[in-house]
Design an enzyme around this catalytic site. Sequence first.
Site, PDB file in Angstrom:
ATOM      1  N   CYS A 151      12.294   8.777  12.258  1.00  0.00           N
ATOM      2  CA  CYS A 151      11.783   8.024  13.426  1.00  0.00           C
ATOM      3  C   CYS A 151      12.796   8.071  14.555  1.00  0.00           C
ATOM      4  O   CYS A 151      12.446   7.875  15.713  1.00  0.00           O
ATOM      5  CB  CYS A 151      11.570   6.564  13.076  1.00  0.00           C
ATOM      6  SG  CYS A 151      10.745   6.303  11.534  1.00  0.00           S
ATOM      7  N   LYS A 183       0.858  -1.187   0.000  1.00  0.00           N
ATOM      8  CA  LYS A 183       0.000   0.000   0.000  1.00  0.00           C
ATOM      9  C   LYS A 183       0.892   1.233   0.000  1.00  0.00           C
ATOM     10  O   LYS A 183       1.617   1.499   0.963  1.00  0.00           O
ATOM     11  CB  LYS A 183      -0.906   0.010   1.231  1.00  0.00           C
ATOM     12  CG  LYS A 183      -1.980   1.101   1.153  1.00  0.00           C
ATOM     13  CD  LYS A 183      -2.521   1.424   2.508  1.00  0.00           C
ATOM     14  CE  LYS A 183      -2.584   2.876   2.909  1.00  0.00           C
ATOM     15  NZ  LYS A 183      -1.838   3.920   2.278  1.00  0.00           N
ATOM     16  N   GLU A 226       6.384  -0.114  13.027  1.00  0.00           N
ATOM     17  CA  GLU A 226       7.442   0.716  13.607  1.00  0.00           C
ATOM     18  C   GLU A 226       6.829   2.103  13.702  1.00  0.00           C
ATOM     19  O   GLU A 226       6.492   2.713  12.698  1.00  0.00           O
ATOM     20  CB  GLU A 226       8.666   0.653  12.682  1.00  0.00           C
ATOM     21  CG  GLU A 226       9.897   1.262  13.283  1.00  0.00           C
ATOM     22  CD  GLU A 226      10.013   2.730  12.918  1.00  0.00           C
ATOM     23  OE1 GLU A 226       9.323   3.565  13.558  1.00  0.00           O
ATOM     24  OE2 GLU A 226      10.792   3.036  12.004  1.00  0.00           O
ATOM     25  N   GLU A 267       5.904  11.652  20.916  1.00  0.00           N
ATOM     26  CA  GLU A 267       6.757  12.151  19.844  1.00  0.00           C
ATOM     27  C   GLU A 267       6.140  13.382  19.175  1.00  0.00           C
ATOM     28  O   GLU A 267       4.943  13.410  18.905  1.00  0.00           O
ATOM     29  CB  GLU A 267       6.917  11.043  18.794  1.00  0.00           C
ATOM     30  CG  GLU A 267       7.812  11.410  17.624  1.00  0.00           C
ATOM     31  CD  GLU A 267       7.896  10.291  16.590  1.00  0.00           C
ATOM     32  OE1 GLU A 267       7.076   9.358  16.633  1.00  0.00           O
ATOM     33  OE2 GLU A 267       8.791  10.368  15.730  1.00  0.00           O
ATOM     34  N   GLY A 279      -1.541   5.350  13.394  1.00  0.00           N
ATOM     35  CA  GLY A 279      -1.695   4.476  12.226  1.00  0.00           C
ATOM     36  C   GLY A 279      -1.329   3.036  12.538  1.00  0.00           C
ATOM     37  O   GLY A 279      -2.090   2.113  12.232  1.00  0.00           O
ATOM     38  N   GLY A 280      -0.186   2.840  13.159  1.00  0.00           N
ATOM     39  CA  GLY A 280       0.280   1.488  13.472  1.00  0.00           C
ATOM     40  C   GLY A 280      -0.653   0.787  14.440  1.00  0.00           C
ATOM     41  O   GLY A 280      -0.967  -0.393  14.288  1.00  0.00           O
ATOM     42  N   GLY A 297       5.342   4.231  10.398  1.00  0.00           N
ATOM     43  CA  GLY A 297       4.578   5.472  10.398  1.00  0.00           C
ATOM     44  C   GLY A 297       4.235   5.912  11.810  1.00  0.00           C
ATOM     45  O   GLY A 297       5.007   5.684  12.741  1.00  0.00           O
ATOM     46  N   SER A 298       3.062   6.504  11.938  1.00  0.00           N
ATOM     47  CA  SER A 298       2.681   7.104  13.215  1.00  0.00           C
ATOM     48  C   SER A 298       2.162   6.062  14.199  1.00  0.00           C
ATOM     49  O   SER A 298       1.756   4.962  13.812  1.00  0.00           O
ATOM     50  CB  SER A 298       1.580   8.141  12.987  1.00  0.00           C
ATOM     51  OG  SER A 298       0.389   7.477  12.609  1.00  0.00           O
TER      52      SER A 298
END
Lengths: 538, 538
Positions: B311, B193, B274, B402, B254-255, B250-251
């Site tokens: 990251c 994706k 991650e 973060e 999202g994860g 990603g964020s």
Amino acid sequence: MGFATNEKLRAMITGKNLIGYSLSGKSNKIFTGQGGSVKEINVVFHEADAEEIHQAVTKANAAFNIYRHFSSERKIAFLENIALKLAASKDSIIKITAQETLLSLNRLEGEMQRTINQVKLFANLLKEGSWVNAIIDTANPDRLPLPKPDIRQMQIAIGVVGVFGASNFPFAFSVAGGDTVSALAASCTVVYKAHPGHPATSELVGNIIIDAAKETEMPEGIFSLLQSASHESGINLVEHPLIKAIAFTGSFAGGKALYNAASKRDEPIPVYAEMGSINPVFILPEIIAQNSSALADKLAASNTLSAGQFCTNPGVIISLESKKTDEFLSHFASDITNASAECMLTDKIWKGYYTGIEKLSAMADVEIMTSNLKEEKENVAVPYMFKTPASVFLQNDELLEEVFGPSSVHVIAGNKNDLFAIAEKLQGQLTVSVWGTDNDLTNYHDLLKILELKAGRIICNGVPTGVEVTHAMVHGGPYPATTDSRTTSVGTNAIYRFTRAVCYQSYPQNLLPGALQNENPLKILRKVNGEFTRESIS
Amino acid sequence: MGFATNEKLRAMITGKNLIGYSLSGKSNKIFTGQGGSVKEINVVFHEADAEEIHQAVTKANAAFNIYRHFSSERKIAFLENIALKLAASKDSIIKITAQETLLSLNRLEGEMQRTINQVKLFANLLKEGSWVNAIIDTANPDRLPLPKPDIRQMQIAIGVVGVFGASNFPFAFSVAGGDTVSALAASCTVVYKAHPGHPATSELVGNIIIDAAKETEMPEGIFSLLQSASHESGINLVEHPLIKAIAFTGSFAGGKALYNAASKRDEPIPVYAEMGSINPVFILPEIIAQNSSALADKLAASNTLSAGQFCTNPGVIISLESKKTDEFLSHFASDITNASAECMLTDKIWKGYYTGIEKLSAMADVEIMTSNLKEEKENVAVPYMFKTPASVFLQNDELLEEVFGPSSVHVIAGNKNDLFAIAEKLQGQLTVSVWGTDNDLTNYHDLLKILELKAGRIICNGVPTGVEVTHAMVHGGPYPATTDSRTTSVGTNAIYRFTRAVCYQSYPQNLLPGALQNENPLKILRKVNGEFTRESIS
């Protein structure tokens, strides 16, 4: 086999929780063991309450921060001391376990020896030392455009592990079983939730671990044992924020509930639940033609062993329609009719078995093959056998569910395509077995290729019961056999459930763990700049 | 740098999904890239719909059952062909990527080279071959009480992997990045994706993989690329029953959403997300006294590099209260004030950055250290710097979150105890860095021991940005840095996210995979009866 001979041991059973080096029985919620002749044991057990769970986990976390820095030698001494003490007490413990579980003395002696060997196997893994998977990439200050830093990786322990004991292996998958011992070998500390089927055995074995810990000067809290007959305390343990992983052996419902609780935590944690399976057995045409009766004897014996109470019990047997298959089926029927019907571990398991049997019996186009059923007695599992065509198996997902006990469903395939369709339909399994001549196996190699995607272990011409405790064993498999197909609960690789890799970048030599220091003081196998070696780094 | 020079390449961007070897754009739901100068690219992208996702996954599953049986040589040829084609097209692709991401050509050239090297690293891992972790325990027919069977274990691929590309690494953590390539190396097939921040780059790189697949005669479906700017299609991909694992960079939001969806499936699957971290940096007293300005230069450069969009960006810097710390802070402030303010990848990321900055600015006892702020322009991230005492950090969990961009929070510890308390409070991190002289590091060894439990990588005297692609790298860490602390998304061990062990019991030699055959035809390192060896078995 009364308690007269065991008065001393029996007096040691307090019914309390072992919280670090203290006994604790704060809760008014008490229970008696669910299995066997619990009246003879005559001890009530105190359900661990939320405070006791918290104490055990807190002590375990404090102990973790001490224990993980101990040398391998000290950890090996602890594990070997457990093995020694188990060996010294095994005869008396087994007598009580036989009362709790109604398993035969012979079976329990074998299981205890296996458990002792398993403790020694992990001690030996630590002695050899390479299990930490040391990987070293040395610096290159001259690299362009940027210098390459020194990076060194190894496995470290993850923290406090919650272990849930199994009903059907009071030693090998219980207090000092593979989960506890692999976690301790990984440098984790353990909070153990005893199975209510054998709480007395659990307390006795728990005391052995605690005595070994004291004798080898381990920190208090390295091991605690919680008694519990409720789901609630199990969930409490999973939800404790200091618990970093869960190991479980038992039912699908039990394992899935723990997985769900763990994945909903603020910090989700891994759950290694081994939840059993139907362990399909495929019998190929040439071998059944050559050998139908011997094959029936072997599979029926595996199916009825210890009242069928094994996660690897062969529950579904698939063969091609033929006269020889009919002979196999009638021989199998006669074998299980003549097999001695054995008592099951607990009332709950016994009721669960008959619920499963009733469900199968009520299904359309599923035929009961054993007509001369013995008179049924409470707690006794009479072996059952069913037959159904491939078309019914392929359309009916209920036939994919495990019936825990001496039951088998024989699926009759009309042709080779049916066998492949059945293989494709299978969910994840602990084991899949295939019986065939060399010709058969070669002719059906494509079937084996499908089946290897479905199971942790694939067996040629062997029964699935009997799980070797060895380096190469995989006792695991895709969901729903387990909740984590990447792991095994038996064999030395079970240790990796409780570790993770950490890498040290540009660390001073003197602060690196021994496994990663240049001179390789532990003489372990390491991957250095891509090459496997036991050499030091100059 | 307009499109004039790139007309040919630009014409290749169709805005459609790459479903196996077909282009597909069925959905009316269209979007334009979220990043950079999307107007110049002037292509609309078709959101993958449910049917296209199903087609991609179904093709990938069919391809998996072919690809996984190919020889290593064929898989290596495929990977090497990807590397070759990337190298051949990199200059033209980079120009378009620079337009989409506004990252500098220099940075993108470095990242592309790293991506090519990464593909080659996995090809080389397959060439060496030992990564399958072959473990063999040979039979002992004479063992008592029962014969010991032959058991052989190795890693096999798990199936179709869904990969979610990252915004901030359009090459190294995107289409042909570490997740895709480690999955392909593991013999999995991939449904990718694309990140909506660089859909044109994604299509171009996706076509390179597909061309390489065609040229090396891989099965159609080995790789598909889905365009999407919605959460919905991502969740659809995770929920597809034939998907066996997810990789994501990603964020946190999202994860975690993907993790939740995966754990609620009928068959839960692993999610390797991650999700970034605050990458704390501890500065010990002796080194700051010796070196405060050089240290400030290094950390400020790391903090502002590529608009802080890493990251591993150092977001929290902890030091002990002192005159030298004040000097460090004012030097750091001057460094970031003089740093060129850069454009961010997407509007969403830019808004997210300023939301974080506003939140920090509004917090009591958190002081803004940079007063000479440049005039703010749309999409430009001005570096920010905050200061707060340890007591505030310890009481305020929001400071553990973060802020993605060139922001840093400087935590001033009153004493050694504060440093330890801060270390204990930290959640899981991708990295923790510690700066100290040899004396410092030895004096604070206990601090390092706490910190190694918190991170995937622990660095002495280095900045966290810059992740080596090598065997020993761990780019991972305890939750919430990732959803699976046992794994890494960078380095060769990333392959194990997409494999599981299977064991073969009593298999005929000719049907065993080459890695497990007696003669060791692949000449790999194996563990045979507990000993590591490349010898054959007699």
